[in-house]
Scaffold this motif. Structure first.
Motif, PDB file in Angstrom:
ATOM      1  N   THR A  27       0.823  -1.210   0.000  1.00 50.50           N
ATOM      2  CA  THR A  27       0.000   0.000   0.000  1.00 50.50           C
ATOM      3  C   THR A  27       0.860   1.265   0.000  1.00 50.50           C
ATOM      4  OG1 THR A  27      -0.138   0.261   2.416  1.00 50.50           O
ATOM      5  CG2 THR A  27      -1.777  -1.200   1.361  1.00 50.50           C
ATOM      6  N   GLY A  28       2.182   1.079   0.143  1.00 50.71           N
ATOM      7  CA  GLY A  28       3.085   2.221   0.214  1.00 50.71           C
ATOM      8  C   GLY A  28       3.543   2.543   1.622  1.00 50.71           C
ATOM      9  N   ALA A  29       3.050   1.799   2.592  1.00 51.98           N
ATOM     10  CA  ALA A  29       3.452   2.023   3.987  1.00 51.98           C
ATOM     11  C   ALA A  29       4.877   1.522   4.180  1.00 51.98           C
ATOM     12  CB  ALA A  29       2.503   1.296   4.932  1.00 51.98           C
ATOM     13  N   LEU A  30       5.767   2.408   4.530  1.00 47.58           N
ATOM     14  CA  LEU A  30       7.173   2.038   4.719  1.00 47.58           C
ATOM     15  C   LEU A  30       7.385   1.378   6.077  1.00 47.58           C
ATOM     16  CD1 LEU A  30      10.075   2.156   3.640  1.00 47.58           C
ATOM     17  CD2 LEU A  30      10.260   4.433   4.652  1.00 47.58           C
ATOM     18  N   HIS A  31       6.802   1.947   7.115  1.00 48.79           N
ATOM     19  CA  HIS A  31       6.965   1.425   8.472  1.00 48.79           C
ATOM     20  C   HIS A  31       5.667   0.771   8.946  1.00 48.79           C
ATOM     21  CE1 HIS A  31      10.153   4.731   8.784  1.00 48.79           C
ATOM     22  NE2 HIS A  31      10.750   3.589   8.531  1.00 48.79           N
ATOM     23  N   VAL A  32       5.670  -0.556   8.940  1.00 47.28           N
ATOM     24  CA  VAL A  32       4.507  -1.343   9.358  1.00 47.28           C
ATOM     25  C   VAL A  32       4.792  -1.881  10.749  1.00 47.28           C
ATOM     26  CG1 VAL A  32       3.087  -3.358   8.861  1.00 47.28           C
ATOM     27  CG2 VAL A  32       3.981  -1.945   6.971  1.00 47.28           C
ATOM     28  N   ALA A  33       3.934  -1.520  11.696  1.00 45.21           N
ATOM     29  CA  ALA A  33       4.133  -1.946  13.089  1.00 45.21           C
ATOM     30  C   ALA A  33       3.139  -3.033  13.464  1.00 45.21           C
ATOM     31  CB  ALA A  33       3.963  -0.764  14.038  1.00 45.21           C
ATOM     32  N   GLY A  34       3.655  -4.053  14.136  1.00 47.64           N
ATOM     33  CA  GLY A  34       2.808  -5.043  14.762  1.00 47.64           C
ATOM     34  C   GLY A  34       2.535  -4.595  16.185  1.00 47.64           C
ATOM     35  N   SER A  67       5.355  -9.376  12.713  1.00 49.01           N
ATOM     36  CA  SER A  67       5.504  -8.167  13.543  1.00 49.01           C
ATOM     37  C   SER A  67       4.597  -8.200  14.767  1.00 49.01           C
ATOM     38  CB  SER A  67       5.288  -6.894  12.716  1.00 49.01           C
ATOM     39  OG  SER A  67       4.024  -6.879  12.108  1.00 49.01           O
ATOM     40  N   ILE A  68       3.409  -8.767  14.654  1.00 50.58           N
ATOM     41  CA  ILE A  68       2.551  -8.915  15.832  1.00 50.58           C
ATOM     42  C   ILE A  68       3.175  -9.929  16.790  1.00 50.58           C
ATOM     43  CG2 ILE A  68       0.297  -9.667  16.706  1.00 50.58           C
ATOM     44  CD1 ILE A  68      -0.956  -8.594  14.129  1.00 50.58           C
ATOM     45  N   ALA A  69       3.734 -11.012  16.259  1.00 48.38           N
ATOM     46  CA  ALA A  69       4.419 -11.998  17.116  1.00 48.38           C
ATOM     47  C   ALA A  69       5.580 -11.344  17.850  1.00 48.38           C
ATOM     48  CB  ALA A  69       4.903 -13.179  16.279  1.00 48.38           C
ATOM     49  N   ALA A  70       6.337 -10.493  17.161  1.00 48.44           N
ATOM     50  CA  ALA A  70       7.450  -9.787  17.803  1.00 48.44           C
ATOM     51  C   ALA A  70       6.943  -8.897  18.934  1.00 48.44           C
ATOM     52  CB  ALA A  70       8.208  -8.958  16.768  1.00 48.44           C
ATOM     53  N   ALA A  71       5.828  -8.200  18.694  1.00 39.58           N
ATOM     54  CA  ALA A  71       5.239  -7.354  19.743  1.00 39.58           C
ATOM     55  C   ALA A  71       4.774  -8.208  20.917  1.00 39.58           C
ATOM     56  CB  ALA A  71       4.075  -6.544  19.166  1.00 39.58           C
ATOM     57  N   ASP A  79      -6.818   3.162  19.050  1.00 35.66           N
ATOM     58  CA  ASP A  79      -7.449   4.465  18.948  1.00 35.66           C
ATOM     59  C   ASP A  79      -6.440   5.495  18.458  1.00 35.66           C
ATOM     60  OD1 ASP A  79      -9.333   6.479  19.142  1.00 35.66           O
ATOM     61  OD2 ASP A  79      -9.001   6.786  21.289  1.00 35.66           O
ATOM     62  N   CYS A  80      -6.260   5.538  17.137  1.00 36.54           N
ATOM     63  CA  CYS A  80      -5.372   6.523  16.514  1.00 36.54           C
ATOM     64  C   CYS A  80      -5.750   6.628  15.037  1.00 36.54           C
ATOM     65  CB  CYS A  80      -3.900   6.134  16.693  1.00 36.54           C
ATOM     66  SG  CYS A  80      -3.409   4.649  15.807  1.00 36.54           S
ATOM     67  N   ASP A  81      -5.146   7.597  14.358  1.00 35.61           N
ATOM     68  CA  ASP A  81      -5.487   7.858  12.957  1.00 35.61           C
ATOM     69  C   ASP A  81      -4.626   7.079  11.968  1.00 35.61           C
ATOM     70  OD1 ASP A  81      -7.501   9.628  13.682  1.00 35.61           O
ATOM     71  OD2 ASP A  81      -6.136  11.340  13.726  1.00 35.61           O
ATOM     72  N   ILE A  82      -3.767   6.220  12.444  1.00 34.86           N
ATOM     73  CA  ILE A  82      -2.894   5.448  11.561  1.00 34.86           C
ATOM     74  C   ILE A  82      -3.721   4.328  10.918  1.00 34.86           C
ATOM     75  CG2 ILE A  82      -0.825   3.996  11.436  1.00 34.86           C
ATOM     76  CD1 ILE A  82       0.133   5.474  14.013  1.00 34.86           C
ATOM     77  N   PRO A  83      -3.628   4.152   9.595  1.00 34.54           N
ATOM     78  CA  PRO A  83      -4.335   3.028   8.967  1.00 34.54           C
ATOM     79  C   PRO A  83      -3.925   1.718   9.645  1.00 34.54           C
ATOM     80  CG  PRO A  83      -3.366   4.450   7.299  1.00 34.54           C
ATOM     81  CD  PRO A  83      -2.839   4.914   8.627  1.00 34.54           C
ATOM     82  N   GLN A  84      -4.896   0.819   9.797  1.00 36.01           N
ATOM     83  CA  GLN A  84      -4.604  -0.401  10.540  1.00 36.01           C
ATOM     84  C   GLN A  84      -5.509  -1.537  10.139  1.00 36.01           C
ATOM     85  OE1 GLN A  84      -6.117   0.047  14.853  1.00 36.01           O
ATOM     86  NE2 GLN A  84      -5.922   2.159  14.109  1.00 36.01           N
ATOM     87  N   GLN A  85      -5.067  -2.728  10.489  1.00 33.22           N
ATOM     88  CA  GLN A  85      -5.849  -3.931  10.261  1.00 33.22           C
ATOM     89  C   GLN A  85      -5.829  -4.756  11.539  1.00 33.22           C
ATOM     90  OE1 GLN A  85      -4.405  -6.471   7.113  1.00 33.22           O
ATOM     91  NE2 GLN A  85      -6.117  -7.899   7.329  1.00 33.22           N
ATOM     92  N   ALA A  86      -6.997  -5.113  12.036  1.00 31.42           N
ATOM     93  CA  ALA A  86      -7.105  -6.026  13.171  1.00 31.42           C
ATOM     94  C   ALA A  86      -7.092  -7.445  12.609  1.00 31.42           C
ATOM     95  CB  ALA A  86      -8.391  -5.766  13.943  1.00 31.42           C
TER      96      ALA A  86
END
Length: 183
Positions: A8-15, A131-135, A114-121
């Motif tokens: 999607t163009g997201a450079l930094h994807v956080a889990g 990345s979620i496993a790392a978190a 609860d933030c404005d960053i695009p996200q997927q549950a």
């Protein structure tokens, strides 16, 4: 999931994940991790499935080789005020806003932050997303450390071994001594 987010163009994807929701004692702890796509950490999976010693080693690798990571906690008093669901979301939000550099997209284990960053549950995200496993691993290692530090203060509850979760010994101690201020 990370590859789709990068597309999607997201450079930094956080889990993002939390631990401690089912605990009787202590805080709920969340972590957010932006993995480096150029460095693969082998063995990332749901923290509950990783033995303690391996979790500790993975946590070191995650801290050393990630683009960014952050951990946040919400204590038991606040949990009692706002409930565990909202406390978990608050801890996740605190972890996300600490990330430097900031995340462009979030992959979250079964919740919405609860933030404005695009996200997927993602249901069972800690088993499906690196990345979620790392978190999950960072949050579990930090929470276990925090709870173990309380064991000498409240020795009757066996916190070093049960990490605040419901065990026969923990329940027996609650019945005999009542709750501590951190229950």
């Amino acid at each position: 999931f990370e590859k789709r987010a990068w597309a999607t163009g997201a450079l930094h994807v956080a889990g993002v994940d939390e631990v401690g929701r089912g605990s009787l004692f202590g805080p709920v702890v969340a972590a957010a991790v932006i993995l480096d796509p150029a460095y693969r950490i082998r063995g990332l999976r749901d923290s509950k499935l990783v033995p303690t010693e391996r979790r500790e080693k993975l946590a070191l690798l995650i801290r050393e080789h990630s683009i960014a990571w952050a951990v946040a906690a919400v204590d038991s008093a606040r949990i009692d005020q706002i409930n565990i669901y909202h406390a978990s979301r608050l801890a996740m939000r605190h972890a996300v806003v600490q990330l430097m550099p900031a995340a462009h997209y979030l992959l979250v284990d079964a919740m919405k932050v609860d933030c404005d960053i695009p996200q997927q549950a993602i249901i069972h995200g800690d088993a499906l997303s690196a990345s979620i496993a790392a978190a999950s691993i960072l949050a579990k290692v930090e929470r276990d450390r925090m709870i173990s530090a309380w064991d000498p203060v409240f020795p009757a509850y066996g916190l070093a071994s049960n990490k605040g979760y419901c065990t026969a010994r923990h329940l027996a101690a609650l019945h005999e001594f009542g709750p501590s201020p951190l229950h």
